[in-house]
Design a protein around this motif. Sequence first.
Motif, PDB file in Angstrom:
ATOM      1  N   GLN A   1       0.230  16.332  -3.248  1.00 36.05           N
ATOM      2  CA  GLN A   1      -0.929  16.096  -2.410  1.00 36.05           C
ATOM      3  C   GLN A   1      -0.666  15.663  -0.852  1.00 36.05           C
ATOM      4  O   GLN A   1      -1.579  15.931   0.042  1.00 36.05           O
ATOM      5  CB  GLN A   1      -1.778  14.895  -3.075  1.00 36.05           C
ATOM      6  CG  GLN A   1      -2.483  15.314  -4.264  1.00 36.05           C
ATOM      7  CD  GLN A   1      -3.152  14.374  -4.883  1.00 36.05           C
ATOM      8  OE1 GLN A   1      -3.651  13.261  -4.222  1.00 36.05           O
ATOM      9  NE2 GLN A   1      -3.638  14.583  -6.072  1.00 36.05           N
ATOM     10  N   TRP A   2       0.326  15.038  -0.824  1.00 37.28           N
ATOM     11  CA  TRP A   2       0.914  14.588   0.627  1.00 37.28           C
ATOM     12  C   TRP A   2       2.254  14.777   0.936  1.00 37.28           C
ATOM     13  O   TRP A   2       2.611  14.512   2.218  1.00 37.28           O
ATOM     14  CB  TRP A   2       0.630  12.890   0.841  1.00 37.28           C
ATOM     15  CG  TRP A   2       1.304  12.081  -0.153  1.00 37.28           C
ATOM     16  CD1 TRP A   2       1.016  11.728  -1.338  1.00 37.28           C
ATOM     17  CD2 TRP A   2       2.691  11.712  -0.170  1.00 37.28           C
ATOM     18  NE1 TRP A   2       2.070  10.926  -1.983  1.00 37.28           N
ATOM     19  CE2 TRP A   2       2.944  10.833  -1.199  1.00 37.28           C
ATOM     20  CE3 TRP A   2       3.409  11.917   0.974  1.00 37.28           C
ATOM     21  CZ2 TRP A   2       4.246  10.165  -1.385  1.00 37.28           C
ATOM     22  CZ3 TRP A   2       4.782  10.930   0.886  1.00 37.28           C
ATOM     23  CH2 TRP A   2       5.164  10.390  -0.315  1.00 37.28           C
TER      24      TRP A   2
ATOM     25  N   GLU B   1       2.801   7.154 -12.727  1.00 41.40           N
ATOM     26  CA  GLU B   1       3.437   6.311 -11.939  1.00 41.40           C
ATOM     27  C   GLU B   1       4.783   6.073 -12.238  1.00 41.40           C
ATOM     28  O   GLU B   1       5.363   5.948 -13.447  1.00 41.40           O
ATOM     29  CB  GLU B   1       3.021   4.799 -11.664  1.00 41.40           C
ATOM     30  CG  GLU B   1       1.738   4.727 -11.163  1.00 41.40           C
ATOM     31  CD  GLU B   1       1.091   3.481 -11.067  1.00 41.40           C
ATOM     32  OE1 GLU B   1       1.598   2.393 -11.352  1.00 41.40           O
ATOM     33  OE2 GLU B   1       0.055   3.323 -10.145  1.00 41.40           O
TER      34      GLU B   1
ATOM     35  N   ARG C   1       3.510   6.987  -7.118  1.00 41.29           N
ATOM     36  CA  ARG C   1       2.679   7.819  -7.851  1.00 41.29           C
ATOM     37  C   ARG C   1       3.185   9.414  -7.720  1.00 41.29           C
ATOM     38  O   ARG C   1       2.752  10.306  -6.946  1.00 41.29           O
ATOM     39  CB  ARG C   1       1.214   7.891  -7.121  1.00 41.29           C
ATOM     40  CG  ARG C   1       0.326   6.703  -7.390  1.00 41.29           C
ATOM     41  CD  ARG C   1      -0.780   6.736  -6.781  1.00 41.29           C
ATOM     42  NE  ARG C   1      -1.427   5.346  -7.053  1.00 41.29           N
ATOM     43  CZ  ARG C   1      -2.321   4.923  -5.962  1.00 41.29           C
ATOM     44  NH1 ARG C   1      -2.303   5.473  -4.931  1.00 41.29           N
ATOM     45  NH2 ARG C   1      -2.727   3.898  -6.512  1.00 41.29           N
TER      46      ARG C   1
ATOM     47  N   ARG D   1       0.882  -1.318   0.019  1.00 47.41           N
ATOM     48  CA  ARG D   1       0.080   0.059  -0.116  1.00 47.41           C
ATOM     49  C   ARG D   1       0.819   1.395   0.165  1.00 47.41           C
ATOM     50  O   ARG D   1       0.685   2.226  -0.826  1.00 47.41           O
ATOM     51  CB  ARG D   1      -1.049   0.021   1.271  1.00 47.41           C
ATOM     52  CG  ARG D   1      -2.022   1.108   1.313  1.00 47.41           C
ATOM     53  CD  ARG D   1      -2.613   1.057   2.291  1.00 47.41           C
ATOM     54  NE  ARG D   1      -3.847   2.127   2.258  1.00 47.41           N
ATOM     55  CZ  ARG D   1      -4.603   2.569   3.310  1.00 47.41           C
ATOM     56  NH1 ARG D   1      -4.647   1.711   4.348  1.00 47.41           N
ATOM     57  NH2 ARG D   1      -5.498   3.517   3.229  1.00 47.41           N
TER      58      ARG D   1
ATOM     59  N   ARG E   1       2.228   1.621  -3.395  1.00 46.47           N
ATOM     60  CA  ARG E   1       1.462   2.416  -4.470  1.00 46.47           C
ATOM     61  C   ARG E   1       1.621   3.962  -4.284  1.00 46.47           C
ATOM     62  O   ARG E   1       1.336   4.645  -5.298  1.00 46.47           O
ATOM     63  CB  ARG E   1       0.101   1.997  -4.100  1.00 46.47           C
ATOM     64  CG  ARG E   1       0.101   0.519  -5.018  1.00 46.47           C
ATOM     65  CD  ARG E   1      -1.402   0.236  -5.080  1.00 46.47           C
ATOM     66  NE  ARG E   1      -2.247   0.107  -3.877  1.00 46.47           N
ATOM     67  CZ  ARG E   1      -2.445  -1.056  -2.852  1.00 46.47           C
ATOM     68  NH1 ARG E   1      -1.604  -2.013  -3.026  1.00 46.47           N
ATOM     69  NH2 ARG E   1      -3.014  -0.791  -1.853  1.00 46.47           N
ATOM     70  N   TRP E   2       1.705   4.660  -3.115  1.00 46.29           N
ATOM     71  CA  TRP E   2       1.487   5.997  -2.992  1.00 46.29           C
ATOM     72  C   TRP E   2       3.177   6.402  -3.211  1.00 46.29           C
ATOM     73  O   TRP E   2       3.203   7.577  -3.898  1.00 46.29           O
ATOM     74  CB  TRP E   2       1.363   6.570  -1.388  1.00 46.29           C
ATOM     75  CG  TRP E   2      -0.026   6.378  -1.302  1.00 46.29           C
ATOM     76  CD1 TRP E   2      -0.762   5.295  -0.685  1.00 46.29           C
ATOM     77  CD2 TRP E   2      -0.801   7.464  -1.656  1.00 46.29           C
ATOM     78  NE1 TRP E   2      -2.037   5.609  -0.624  1.00 46.29           N
ATOM     79  CE2 TRP E   2      -2.442   6.894  -1.212  1.00 46.29           C
ATOM     80  CE3 TRP E   2      -1.000   8.616  -2.444  1.00 46.29           C
ATOM     81  CZ2 TRP E   2      -3.452   7.716  -1.486  1.00 46.29           C
ATOM     82  CZ3 TRP E   2      -2.054   9.500  -2.304  1.00 46.29           C
ATOM     83  CH2 TRP E   2      -3.369   8.633  -1.799  1.00 46.29           C
TER      84      TRP E   2
ATOM     85  N   LYS F   1       1.292  12.480  -7.752  1.00 41.81           N
ATOM     86  CA  LYS F   1       0.744  13.162  -6.606  1.00 41.81           C
ATOM     87  C   LYS F   1       1.372  13.243  -5.325  1.00 41.81           C
ATOM     88  O   LYS F   1       0.641  13.485  -4.493  1.00 41.81           O
ATOM     89  CB  LYS F   1      -0.382  11.813  -6.603  1.00 41.81           C
ATOM     90  CG  LYS F   1      -1.291  11.807  -7.795  1.00 41.81           C
ATOM     91  CD  LYS F   1      -2.206  10.612  -7.407  1.00 41.81           C
ATOM     92  CE  LYS F   1      -3.294  10.427  -8.570  1.00 41.81           C
ATOM     93  NZ  LYS F   1      -4.702  10.260  -8.156  1.00 41.81           N
ATOM     94  N   TRP F   2       2.697  13.350  -5.477  1.00 39.23           N
ATOM     95  CA  TRP F   2       3.366  13.770  -4.579  1.00 39.23           C
ATOM     96  C   TRP F   2       2.937  14.961  -3.535  1.00 39.23           C
ATOM     97  O   TRP F   2       2.968  14.960  -2.419  1.00 39.23           O
ATOM     98  CB  TRP F   2       4.937  13.735  -4.791  1.00 39.23           C
ATOM     99  CG  TRP F   2       5.709  12.516  -4.885  1.00 39.23           C
ATOM    100  CD1 TRP F   2       5.084  11.149  -4.460  1.00 39.23           C
ATOM    101  CD2 TRP F   2       6.865  12.346  -5.448  1.00 39.23           C
ATOM    102  NE1 TRP F   2       6.004  10.261  -5.185  1.00 39.23           N
ATOM    103  CE2 TRP F   2       7.225  10.966  -5.487  1.00 39.23           C
ATOM    104  CE3 TRP F   2       7.960  13.130  -5.806  1.00 39.23           C
ATOM    105  CZ2 TRP F   2       8.370  10.092  -5.928  1.00 39.23           C
ATOM    106  CZ3 TRP F   2       8.990  12.659  -6.296  1.00 39.23           C
ATOM    107  CH2 TRP F   2       9.196  11.248  -6.496  1.00 39.23           C
TER     108      TRP F   2
END
Length: 100
Positions: free
Chosen positions: A41-42, A58, A35, A28, A31-32, A38-39
């Motif tokens: 975002q967090w 990815e 990506r 899990r 998968r983050w 999308k970095w």
Amino acid sequence: MKWPAGFEPDNSSVYARNEIAIAAPPERVWRWLIRAAKWPQWYSNSANVNFIRGNPPELAPDTEFRWKTFGATVASRVIVFEPPHELGWDAHGVLSAYHG
């Protein structure tokens, strides 16, 4: 951790290690991590992730991307890709670095 030649901690002028425990299985978390688009975002120290070679969003082996971190624009290439245990890329810009 597999260090590229010249980036081993003993050969680097700067070495930092950060570690956190995440209550999730490695698959899990992986998968983050892959990506990259999308970095932001967090991870607040990332922005403007643009793929030069590869299939966004990815990361994969030999993916090349340009992004901004700590205010500096860097060009990176994925050089270690061993799901779900190890991911690493180089960074070239103001200085050369390795992140794994």
